[in-house]
Design an enzyme around this catalytic site. Sequence first.
Site, PDB file in Angstrom:
ATOM      1  N   ILE A  61      -4.988   2.837   5.393  1.00  0.00           N
ATOM      2  CA  ILE A  61      -5.082   2.121   4.118  1.00  0.00           C
ATOM      3  C   ILE A  61      -4.602   3.120   3.084  1.00  0.00           C
ATOM      4  CG2 ILE A  61      -7.566   2.733   3.941  1.00  0.00           C
ATOM      5  CD1 ILE A  61      -7.997   0.231   2.254  1.00  0.00           C
ATOM      6  N   SER A  62      -3.694   2.677   2.191  1.00  0.00           N
ATOM      7  CA  SER A  62      -3.058   3.603   1.247  1.00  0.00           C
ATOM      8  C   SER A  62      -4.074   4.225   0.297  1.00  0.00           C
ATOM      9  CB  SER A  62      -1.995   2.870   0.428  1.00  0.00           C
ATOM     10  OG  SER A  62      -1.041   2.280   1.264  1.00  0.00           O
ATOM     11  N   GLN A  63      -3.690   5.378  -0.235  1.00  0.00           N
ATOM     12  CA  GLN A  63      -4.514   6.069  -1.230  1.00  0.00           C
ATOM     13  C   GLN A  63      -4.619   5.209  -2.500  1.00  0.00           C
ATOM     14  OE1 GLN A  63      -2.524   9.365  -2.988  1.00  0.00           O
ATOM     15  NE2 GLN A  63      -4.399  10.416  -3.561  1.00  0.00           N
TER      16      GLN A  63
END
Length: 214
Positions: A61-63
Amino acid sequence: MLKNFQGQARKLVAQLAQLGIADTTVLDIMARTPRHAFMPESLVHKAYENTALPIGNGQTISQPFIVAKMTAILRQAERPMQKVLEIGTGSGYQTAVLAQLIEQVFSVERISALQYQAKRRMKQLELHNIQMRHGDGWEGWRSKAPFDGILVTAAAVQVPEALLAQLNPDGGRLVIPVGDRQQELRVIERFGDDYREQKSGEVRFVPLVKGELA
Ligand code: SAH
């Protein structure tokens, strides 16, 4: 599940503002989106840290900072963003943020197990303006084109031609990480056959895999 996530989400968003995210609409939406609902139970205690986290199948899951930055860049386009395509649904977190800002969201994911979970989360959050497809994002989603915006959440070794062709010719905007080990965020705007490109800093994403579906 986390009780009272709002306090933690507000702290995260304050951090993002300090890091330079100025779009308060994006920040408000991220403050009320339950990021903990987009990851395995064992990582929920880290959900409101400003880091990428593993979601299974070798993906992340992206930052939060990157989600905020890419969403804000999309919204800076001159044309209104009514129809947006995301490539790389993953957990669905970025998709959920987009769906609260944009009328119609389309999202393509190559790993069916991830797509299945993301779909379930959208239902739980009652986000109904999203259409998802299991497919190869290098091809975009031709039957739904043109898009006001396309946001790619995996790094491509080069900009996929299909995505350029599916941008609205009247100022459609593509936000895409490009590169292999060294990656940079590129912002490409289309005016007819003219594509204007800007660079927007170094980033780190999992690769945009070509071809084969999983
Ligand atoms: N926006 C997501 C990011 C997930 S990581 C989130 O925040 O959760 C990137 C995702 O891109 C992964 O789920 C990966 O499976 C997907 N992906 C990689 N190559 C792809 C391709 N060619 N087509 C569609 N999705 C792809």
